[in-house]
Write an enzyme that holds these catalytic residues in place. Structure first.
Site, mmCIF file in Angstrom:
data_model
loop_
_atom_site.group_PDB
_atom_site.id
_atom_site.type_symbol
_atom_site.label_atom_id
_atom_site.label_comp_id
_atom_site.label_asym_id
_atom_site.label_seq_id
_atom_site.Cartn_x
_atom_site.Cartn_y
_atom_site.Cartn_z
ATOM 1 N N ASP A 1 -3.646 28.894 -38.317
ATOM 2 C CA ASP A 1 -4.420 27.922 -39.089
ATOM 3 C C ASP A 1 -5.225 28.574 -40.207
ATOM 4 O O ASP A 1 -5.343 29.803 -40.281
ATOM 5 C CB ASP A 1 -5.351 27.112 -38.162
ATOM 6 C CG ASP A 1 -6.004 27.977 -37.077
ATOM 7 O OD1 ASP A 1 -6.097 29.200 -37.263
ATOM 8 O OD2 ASP A 1 -6.412 27.423 -36.055
ATOM 9 N N ASN B 1 -13.540 22.162 -26.553
ATOM 10 C CA ASN B 1 -12.986 20.818 -26.334
ATOM 11 C C ASN B 1 -11.501 20.862 -25.959
ATOM 12 O O ASN B 1 -10.843 19.836 -25.890
ATOM 13 C CB ASN B 1 -13.186 19.963 -27.598
ATOM 14 C CG ASN B 1 -12.502 20.568 -28.814
ATOM 15 O OD1 ASN B 1 -11.833 21.598 -28.708
ATOM 16 N ND2 ASN B 1 -12.658 19.929 -29.964
ATOM 17 N N HIS C 1 -9.154 22.463 -27.760
ATOM 18 C CA HIS C 1 -8.217 22.583 -28.895
ATOM 19 C C HIS C 1 -7.461 23.912 -28.850
ATOM 20 O O HIS C 1 -7.955 24.909 -28.337
ATOM 21 C CB HIS C 1 -8.914 22.364 -30.250
ATOM 22 C CG HIS C 1 -9.774 23.466 -30.751
ATOM 23 N ND1 HIS C 1 -10.866 23.246 -31.569
ATOM 24 C CD2 HIS C 1 -9.725 24.822 -30.597
ATOM 25 C CE1 HIS C 1 -11.419 24.397 -31.888
ATOM 26 N NE2 HIS C 1 -10.755 25.368 -31.296
ATOM 27 N N GLU D 1 -7.111 19.081 -32.305
ATOM 28 C CA GLU D 1 -8.275 18.569 -31.589
ATOM 29 C C GLU D 1 -7.853 17.462 -30.624
ATOM 30 O O GLU D 1 -6.836 16.792 -30.850
ATOM 31 C CB GLU D 1 -9.280 17.996 -32.608
ATOM 32 C CG GLU D 1 -9.708 18.972 -33.701
ATOM 33 C CD GLU D 1 -10.789 19.953 -33.244
ATOM 34 O OE1 GLU D 1 -10.850 20.294 -32.046
ATOM 35 O OE2 GLU D 1 -11.572 20.389 -34.109
HETATM 36 C C1 F6R Z 1 -8.248 30.348 -34.338
HETATM 37 C C2 F6R Z 1 -7.951 29.094 -33.636
HETATM 38 C C3 F6R Z 1 -8.932 28.481 -32.683
HETATM 39 C C4 F6R Z 1 -9.623 29.510 -31.784
HETATM 40 C C5 F6R Z 1 -10.559 28.819 -30.798
HETATM 41 C C6 F6R Z 1 -11.336 29.824 -29.950
HETATM 42 O O1 F6R Z 1 -7.163 30.701 -35.188
HETATM 43 O O2 F6R Z 1 -6.929 28.550 -33.859
HETATM 44 O O3 F6R Z 1 -8.248 27.538 -31.892
HETATM 45 O O4 F6R Z 1 -8.656 30.242 -31.095
HETATM 46 O O5 F6R Z 1 -11.466 28.006 -31.487
HETATM 47 O O6 F6R Z 1 -12.164 30.575 -30.778
HETATM 48 P P1 F6R Z 1 -12.983 31.815 -30.224
HETATM 49 O O7 F6R Z 1 -12.016 32.889 -29.880
HETATM 50 O O8 F6R Z 1 -13.889 32.219 -31.358
HETATM 51 O O9 F6R Z 1 -13.749 31.335 -29.026
#
Ligand code: F6R
Length: 242
Positions: free
Chosen positions: A67, A136, A138, A143
């Protein structure tokens, strides 16, 4: 699904890095699916060390990131392209032209999504997809919702996600409201998925995702349908799994 829980961070990082390095040994042209966020950073750091010690090469590999924020200027410190360059690509022998991050500044974002999916279709499937998980549930920026997109698309970020990511920006208002993300369909096409989770604050969502019902209200629960998922947890994140 193989779930491993680690007492210390060094073992967590070494295990994740070894999995990626082993893949590159058996398949130097591997297609890697990469994630940003705080959780993979230690693994990227360990991979850099392994590269410096001559234990792994990325020279023939290619990568596709999950992303990218929409609308951050090129070179912005919080863009995921900058993150990947700084945390990994600039320190290893991967050819920069073989690394792919969606362009969140494309004039036509819909066209950018179609192009990204076409590249994944042509050069994929991804051999190993790294994932983190949001509070959440995701994955990527998919989401929770009544339905989910299969392919790469522009996603509106939920307040919970923007608030969680505000720690990287001067204020919540500076956190972008949209991102381009690979869809759950593209993610689930990977041959193997490596889900990384750390922290007590993720324990509840880890339990819901791995042991709860499979539902689009918890996108990570769809990973239960995938035949080859490896999950690395620290003790905090794994504490409710029993
Ligand atoms: C990042 C992504 C997000 C993160 C998720 C966890 O490229 O796609 O889904 O993997 O938000 O983030 P952290 O590792 O910062 O807890």
């Amino acid at each position: 699904m193989n779930i491993y829980t680690f007492k210390n961070e060094a073992d967590f990082n070494a295990t994740g890095a070894s999995l990626i390095a082993s893949l590159l040994h058996t398949k130097p042209r591997a297609v890697l699916g990469l994630a940003t966020g705080s959780t993979p950073v230690g693994i990227y750091g360990r991979l850099i060390e392994m590269y410096q010690q001559g234990l792994v090469s990325f020279a023939k590999a290619s990568s596709y990131n999950l992303d990218e924020y929409v609308g951050l200027p090129e070179g912005h410190s919080e863009s995921y392209r900058t993150f990947m360059n700084e945390k990994l690509f600039n320190h290893i022998d991967i050819q920069l032209e073989n690394t792919h991050v969606p362009n969140g500044n494309a004039a036509d974002l819909e066209e950018e999504c179609v192009k990204y999916d076409a590249m994944l279709e042509q050069n994929g499937p991804v051999d190993l997809q790294i994932l983190g998980i949001g509070h959440n549930g995701h994955i990527g920026f998919n989401e929770p919702d009544d339905s989910l997109d299969g392919g790469t698309h522009v996603a509106e970020l939920q307040e919970k996600t923007r608030t969680a990511n505000a720690r990287f920006f001067p204020s919540l208002d500076d956190v972008p409201k949209h991102a381009i993300t690979m869809g759950v369909g593209s993610i689930l096409k990977a041959k193997q998925i490596l889900l990384l989770v750390r922290g007590e604050d993720k324990a509840e969502i880890v339990k819901r995702a791995l042991k709860g019902p499979i539902t689009t209200q918890c996108p990570a629960s769809l990973l239960q349908c995938h035949p080859n998922v490896v999950v690395l947890l620290d003790q905090g994140a794994g504490r409710l799994l029993g």
